[in-house]
Design a protein around this motif. Sequence first.
Motif, PDB file in Angstrom:
ATOM      1  N   GLU A 226     -40.396   0.023 -42.530  1.00  0.00           N
ATOM      2  CA  GLU A 226     -41.559  -0.872 -42.581  1.00  0.00           C
ATOM      3  C   GLU A 226     -42.121  -0.959 -43.992  1.00  0.00           C
ATOM      4  OE1 GLU A 226     -44.549   0.036 -39.667  1.00  0.00           O
ATOM      5  OE2 GLU A 226     -43.070   0.043 -38.036  1.00  0.00           O
ATOM      6  N   GLU A 227     -42.188   0.164 -44.672  1.00  0.00           N
ATOM      7  CA  GLU A 227     -42.665   0.164 -46.056  1.00  0.00           C
ATOM      8  C   GLU A 227     -41.744  -0.665 -46.941  1.00  0.00           C
ATOM      9  OE1 GLU A 227     -45.347   1.576 -47.879  1.00  0.00           O
ATOM     10  OE2 GLU A 227     -46.176   1.614 -45.855  1.00  0.00           O
TER      11      GLU A 227
ATOM     12  N   SER B 111     -40.095   8.643 -38.984  1.00  0.00           N
ATOM     13  CA  SER B 111     -40.083   8.595 -40.453  1.00  0.00           C
ATOM     14  C   SER B 111     -39.183   7.475 -40.945  1.00  0.00           C
ATOM     15  CB  SER B 111     -39.604   9.919 -41.040  1.00  0.00           C
ATOM     16  OG  SER B 111     -40.440  10.959 -40.672  1.00  0.00           O
ATOM     17  N   VAL B 112     -38.053   7.303 -40.269  1.00  0.00           N
ATOM     18  CA  VAL B 112     -37.119   6.230 -40.643  1.00  0.00           C
ATOM     19  C   VAL B 112     -37.775   4.880 -40.415  1.00  0.00           C
ATOM     20  CG1 VAL B 112     -34.930   5.130 -40.078  1.00  0.00           C
ATOM     21  CG2 VAL B 112     -35.061   7.619 -40.236  1.00  0.00           C
TER      22      VAL B 112
ATOM     23  N   GLU C 160     -41.495  -8.089 -49.104  1.00  0.00           N
ATOM     24  CA  GLU C 160     -42.321  -9.275 -48.874  1.00  0.00           C
ATOM     25  C   GLU C 160     -43.316  -9.464 -50.024  1.00  0.00           C
ATOM     26  OE1 GLU C 160     -43.814 -12.672 -47.247  1.00  0.00           O
ATOM     27  OE2 GLU C 160     -41.979 -11.604 -46.692  1.00  0.00           O
ATOM     28  N   ARG C 161     -43.893  -8.385 -50.470  1.00  0.00           N
ATOM     29  CA  ARG C 161     -44.840  -8.474 -51.591  1.00  0.00           C
ATOM     30  C   ARG C 161     -44.133  -8.969 -52.849  1.00  0.00           C
ATOM     31  NH1 ARG C 161     -47.577  -4.850 -55.553  1.00  0.00           N
ATOM     32  NH2 ARG C 161     -49.652  -5.740 -55.763  1.00  0.00           N
TER      33      ARG C 161
END
Length: 75
Positions: free
Chosen positions: A11-12, A5-6, A18-19
């Motif tokens: 990653e999210e 989960s971490v 980045e977006r």
Amino acid sequence: MDASSVLLALEEQKKWRERRRRLRDRLRQLERRRNTLRKELEGVRKKILEYNRLLTDLRDRMPTPAVLLPSTPGR
């Protein structure tokens, strides 16, 4: 919170950063383009004014053409 989960959350977070960076870069690019087009438009407007003045001056200098009456046919 388990390790997977971490990692997923990290990653999210990385993906959204980045977006956001890409969006900021694109906004800067569009702002530069808008400024370039604004300057170009200003130049074109100045040319239009210059040519309108020139045309007005030329019209003022031209003598008024004499009005020609149509001739009657057959006479």
